[in-house]
Motif scaffolding. Structure first.
Motif, mmCIF file in Angstrom:
data_model
loop_
_atom_site.group_PDB
_atom_site.id
_atom_site.type_symbol
_atom_site.label_atom_id
_atom_site.label_comp_id
_atom_site.label_asym_id
_atom_site.label_seq_id
_atom_site.Cartn_x
_atom_site.Cartn_y
_atom_site.Cartn_z
ATOM 1 N N GLY A 193 0.819 -1.194 0.000
ATOM 2 C CA GLY A 193 0.000 0.000 0.000
ATOM 3 C C GLY A 193 0.860 1.253 0.000
ATOM 4 N N PHE A 194 0.490 2.199 -0.836
ATOM 5 C CA PHE A 194 1.177 3.483 -0.895
ATOM 6 C C PHE A 194 0.218 4.549 -0.403
ATOM 7 C CE2 PHE A 194 3.775 1.161 -3.838
ATOM 8 C CZ PHE A 194 5.019 1.762 -3.774
ATOM 9 N N THR A 195 0.715 5.420 0.443
ATOM 10 C CA THR A 195 -0.016 6.606 0.854
ATOM 11 C C THR A 195 0.888 7.781 0.526
ATOM 12 O OG1 THR A 195 -1.054 5.395 2.674
ATOM 13 C CG2 THR A 195 -1.113 7.797 2.786
ATOM 14 N N ARG A 196 0.337 8.792 -0.149
ATOM 15 C CA ARG A 196 1.176 9.931 -0.537
ATOM 16 C C ARG A 196 0.621 11.224 0.030
ATOM 17 N NH1 ARG A 196 1.370 13.652 -5.691
ATOM 18 N NH2 ARG A 196 3.063 15.003 -4.989
ATOM 19 N N PHE A 197 1.544 12.049 0.498
ATOM 20 C CA PHE A 197 1.211 13.395 0.946
ATOM 21 C C PHE A 197 2.063 14.372 0.159
ATOM 22 C CE2 PHE A 197 0.441 10.568 4.549
ATOM 23 C CZ PHE A 197 -0.929 10.758 4.677
ATOM 24 N N ALA A 198 1.448 15.489 -0.261
ATOM 25 C CA ALA A 198 2.122 16.445 -1.134
ATOM 26 C C ALA A 198 2.885 17.517 -0.375
ATOM 27 C CB ALA A 198 1.119 17.097 -2.080
ATOM 28 N N ASP A 199 2.774 17.524 0.955
ATOM 29 C CA ASP A 199 3.581 18.460 1.734
ATOM 30 C C ASP A 199 3.662 17.971 3.180
ATOM 31 O OD1 ASP A 199 1.436 19.665 3.380
ATOM 32 O OD2 ASP A 199 0.832 20.705 1.554
ATOM 33 N N GLY A 200 4.537 18.622 3.922
ATOM 34 C CA GLY A 200 4.767 18.200 5.294
ATOM 35 C C GLY A 200 3.569 18.378 6.199
ATOM 36 N N GLN A 201 2.766 19.412 5.962
ATOM 37 C CA GLN A 201 1.584 19.632 6.801
ATOM 38 C C GLN A 201 0.594 18.485 6.661
ATOM 39 O OE1 GLN A 201 1.009 22.313 9.103
ATOM 40 N NE2 GLN A 201 -0.322 20.627 9.722
ATOM 41 N N GLN A 202 0.350 18.035 5.426
ATOM 42 C CA GLN A 202 -0.552 16.899 5.224
ATOM 43 C C GLN A 202 -0.051 15.668 5.971
ATOM 44 O OE1 GLN A 202 -0.906 16.153 1.034
ATOM 45 N NE2 GLN A 202 -2.168 17.961 0.648
ATOM 46 N N ALA A 203 1.252 15.425 5.916
ATOM 47 C CA ALA A 203 1.823 14.263 6.587
ATOM 48 C C ALA A 203 1.665 14.366 8.098
ATOM 49 C CB ALA A 203 3.293 14.105 6.217
ATOM 50 N N MET A 226 9.909 21.075 0.561
ATOM 51 C CA MET A 226 8.468 21.055 0.316
ATOM 52 C C MET A 226 7.842 22.346 0.827
ATOM 53 S SD MET A 226 7.353 17.194 1.356
ATOM 54 C CE MET A 226 8.002 17.309 3.017
ATOM 55 N N PRO A 227 6.668 22.688 0.283
ATOM 56 C CA PRO A 227 5.974 23.876 0.779
ATOM 57 C C PRO A 227 5.352 23.625 2.158
ATOM 58 C CG PRO A 227 4.667 22.777 -0.898
ATOM 59 C CD PRO A 227 5.986 22.051 -0.830
ATOM 60 N N ARG A 228 4.925 24.691 2.767
ATOM 61 C CA ARG A 228 4.254 24.713 4.072
ATOM 62 C C ARG A 228 5.173 24.230 5.192
ATOM 63 N NH1 ARG A 228 -2.007 23.318 3.562
ATOM 64 N NH2 ARG A 228 -1.345 21.649 4.915
ATOM 65 N N ILE A 229 5.400 22.955 5.314
ATOM 66 C CA ILE A 229 6.330 22.421 6.320
ATOM 67 C C ILE A 229 7.324 21.540 5.590
ATOM 68 C CG2 ILE A 229 6.580 20.939 8.338
ATOM 69 C CD1 ILE A 229 3.864 21.882 9.281
ATOM 70 N N ASP A 230 8.611 21.829 5.774
ATOM 71 C CA ASP A 230 9.626 21.078 5.033
ATOM 72 C C ASP A 230 9.919 19.723 5.682
ATOM 73 O OD1 ASP A 230 11.460 21.449 7.147
ATOM 74 O OD2 ASP A 230 12.558 23.023 6.120
ATOM 75 N N LEU A 245 10.649 15.302 9.833
ATOM 76 C CA LEU A 245 11.561 14.331 10.442
ATOM 77 C C LEU A 245 11.729 14.617 11.930
ATOM 78 C CD1 LEU A 245 13.621 12.003 10.190
ATOM 79 C CD2 LEU A 245 15.306 13.729 9.490
ATOM 80 N N ARG A 246 11.962 15.873 12.281
ATOM 81 C CA ARG A 246 12.150 16.239 13.688
ATOM 82 C C ARG A 246 10.932 15.840 14.523
ATOM 83 N NH1 ARG A 246 10.707 19.408 17.377
ATOM 84 N NH2 ARG A 246 9.278 20.669 16.154
ATOM 85 N N ARG A 247 9.741 16.152 14.041
ATOM 86 C CA ARG A 247 8.523 15.849 14.809
ATOM 87 C C ARG A 247 8.260 14.345 14.900
ATOM 88 N NH1 ARG A 247 4.042 20.404 13.178
ATOM 89 N NH2 ARG A 247 5.415 22.212 13.343
ATOM 90 N N LEU A 248 8.494 13.630 13.813
ATOM 91 C CA LEU A 248 8.281 12.178 13.842
ATOM 92 C C LEU A 248 9.205 11.510 14.855
ATOM 93 C CD1 LEU A 248 7.918 11.350 10.045
ATOM 94 C CD2 LEU A 248 6.112 11.223 11.777
#
Length: 146
Positions: free
Chosen positions: A32-42, A69-73, A78-81
């Motif tokens: 399964g692939f899940t894709r997010f187009a920017d850091g905020q979505q992730a 990436m836009p919004r949140i790089d 990585l830092r938050r995860l």
């Protein structure tokens, strides 16, 4: 073959995202692939309540993370995860065009597991993703603490 692995792709470039998914599938990954187009979505996916990520039935997961990436790089993602106990054990593969040694060092300091530079040349990019696909087929991942 390895265990079933969920792949979360955090990539703002639609063309790169398509090439990555297509060539991972060509390498034999049917996961399964899940894709997010920017850091905020992730970050919303991982941490907003109710979080889809916190479901118990999800397979072990690996994150493929772009940095620019836009919004949140990607560095902030990585830092938050890695700072949150629920997501800290998730393997993060940084997959980016940046080959600056300081940026590479910073990613490892923040806890990335692997850093891969996307080649600029199309054929080299495809080959790098194909090899990554073979790696993801045999890698053993920890079950996420949810």
């Amino acid at each position: 073959m390895g265990q079933s692995v969920g792949i979360i792709l955090i990539e703002d470039d639609d063309g790169h995202a398509t090439l990555i998914e297509r060539n991972l599938r060509r390498a034999g990954l049917t996961n399964g692939f899940t894709r997010f187009a920017d850091g905020q979505q992730a970050l919303d996916y991982f941490f907003n309540e109710p979080s889809q990520f916190m479901r118990e039935d999800l397979p072990p997961t690996v994150i493929l993370l772009d940095l620019k990436m836009p919004r949140i790089d990607g560095l902030e993602v990585l830092r938050r995860l890695k700072a949150d106990r629920r997501t800290a054990s998730l393997p993060v593969i940084v997959l980016t065009t940046t080959d600056d040694p300081r940026e590479i060092e910073r990613c490892y300091e923040l806890g990335c597991n692997v850093y891969v530079t996307k080649p600029v040349e199309y054929d080299a990019f495809i080959e790098a993703v194909r090899r990554l696909g073979f790696f993801l087929q045999v890698v053993k991942l920890p079950a996420a603490t949810r």
